[in-house]
Enzyme design. Structure first.
Site, PDB file in Angstrom:
ATOM      1  CG  MET A  30      41.100  37.720  29.884  1.00 20.72           C
ATOM      2  SD  MET A  30      42.208  36.324  29.671  1.00 20.72           S
ATOM      3  CE  MET A  30      41.149  34.973  30.103  1.00 20.72           C
ATOM      4  CG  HIS A  37      33.028  40.159  32.322  1.00 22.20           C
ATOM      5  ND1 HIS A  37      32.593  39.215  31.419  1.00 22.20           N
ATOM      6  CD2 HIS A  37      34.277  39.769  32.684  1.00 22.20           C
ATOM      7  CE1 HIS A  37      33.543  38.311  31.229  1.00 22.20           C
ATOM      8  NE2 HIS A  37      34.568  38.612  31.982  1.00 22.20           N
ATOM      9  CD  GLN A  61      45.189  35.136  31.980  1.00 18.48           C
ATOM     10  OE1 GLN A  61      45.519  36.293  32.204  1.00 18.48           O
ATOM     11  NE2 GLN A  61      44.023  34.655  32.380  1.00 18.48           N
ATOM     12  CG  ASP A 159      38.351  34.165  38.085  1.00 18.81           C
ATOM     13  OD1 ASP A 159      38.571  33.068  37.563  1.00 18.81           O
ATOM     14  OD2 ASP A 159      37.500  34.961  37.629  1.00 18.81           O
ATOM     15  CD  GLN A 162      42.143  36.864  38.013  1.00 17.71           C
ATOM     16  OE1 GLN A 162      42.563  36.206  37.091  1.00 17.71           O
ATOM     17  NE2 GLN A 162      41.038  37.586  37.909  1.00 17.71           N
ATOM     18  CB  SER A 195      34.066  33.998  28.706  1.00 18.19           C
ATOM     19  OG  SER A 195      34.093  35.241  29.356  1.00 18.19           O
TER      20      SER A 195
END
Ligand code: AMP
Length: 290
Positions: A30, A37, A61, A159, A162, A195
């Site tokens: 994102m 990342h 989401q 995550d 996820q 983030s």
């Protein structure tokens, strides 16, 4: 580096790579890219001949009172970082839905009728406090997988829920994509890179150290023989609250179904979600009880 902004050119690019016999790696994000990342990107570069990174803040989401509008965006910075790493294509989709105004959210479908839902794995941890969240993720990841058609895709263990849901999605529905889970990248003080860290006040940034500290506490108590989940979680919660966190959950779950365990044995996950001001942070850590 190619910068692609629509589905058709992304798919054409990817198909051309595969037609030339190249293995395509994919890292969905994102944006507001940080070291977490970038570690995923390096992993993808090591595993594939061509790497695509997507940047898309996925409305489906986010719930109505969540931070979609305040989510950090930095397209210029993201492009510079990806270029420097040697990424082959950056995908900033502008047409994922029929006009961005039509994009669904976690709780309102808009014009979207088809959704992807992975049962059971969304019942615990972040599921109860974020209705529709994992459905939104499973759906957008499915869309991105169908557009990019990667051979391998990298996701962060940060995550964890996820990652577990995506692994299950890919295996139950035969996507034929290799899913790689990458260990959590942490800042110098132990806080998982995120983030959302950018939105913490200076004071909360210090308080947030209680999150990794609570995971460390549970891990060391288990290592010294404690096995009772309720007692372990009470210690972790006390540490978080004494640091000024508003705890959403702190949980010990099994690593397959992500369901609460009462007695710690074998491999388990300790997971935390906590608020600092209006910023919600999550973190987790696998523990193996000897
Ligand atoms: P996001 O942009 O937050 O949706 O994250 C995109 C991908 O980066 C997901 O697979 C995340 O799990 C992963 N990621 C985010 N933060 C970290 C981190 N600190 N360490 C490793 N992976 C991360």
């Amino acid at each position: 580096m190619e910068v692609l902004r629509d589905k058709a050119s992304m798919r054409a690019w990817s198909r051309a790579q595969r037609a030339d016999g190249r293995r395509v790696g994919f890292v969905p994000t994102m944006g507001a890219l940080h070291e977490g990342h970038l570690t995923l990107v390096r992993e993808a570069l090591a595993r594939a001949d061509r790497v695509v990174v997507s940047v898309y803040v996925n409305p489906s989401q986010f719930g109505p009172n969540e931070d979609l509008d305040r989510y950090p965006r930095d397209e210029g910075g993201d492009l510079a970082k990806l270029e420097e790493l040697g990424v082959h294509a950056a995908f900033f989709p502008a047409d994922l839905y029929d006009g961005e105004g039509q994009a669904p959210t976690a709780t309102s479908s808009g014009r979207q009728l088809a959704w992807v839902e992975v049962e059971q794995l969304g019942l615990h941890l972040c599921g109860p406090s974020r209705p529709g969240f994992f459905r939104g993720i499973a759906t957008v990841v499915t869309k991105l997988f169908h557009i990019v058609e990667p051979d391998v895709a990298c996701f962060g263990q940060k995550d964890y829920q996820q990652l577990t849901i995506i692994r299950r999605l890919v295996s139950d529905l035969d996507f034929g994509i290799e899913i790689v889970g990458v260990p959590t990248v942490r800042e110098a003080d132990g806080l998982a890179a995120s983030s959302r860290n950018l939105r913490l006040s200076a004071e909360d940034r210090v308080r947030a150290r209680a999150v990794p500290a609570s995971l460390e506490l549970v891990s060391s108590l288990v290592a010294s023989g404690d096995r009772d989940a309720d007692a372990l979680l009470a210690r972790a919660r006390a540490l978080l609250e004494s640091g000024g966190a508003r705890v959403d959950y702190v949980a010990l779950v099994d690593t397959e179904k992500l369901a609460p365990v009462h007695h710690v044995s074998g491999r388990v996950l300790v997971a935390v979600a906590a608020w600092f001001g209006d910023v919600r942070l999550i973190d987790s850590r696998e523990i193996v009880a000897g």
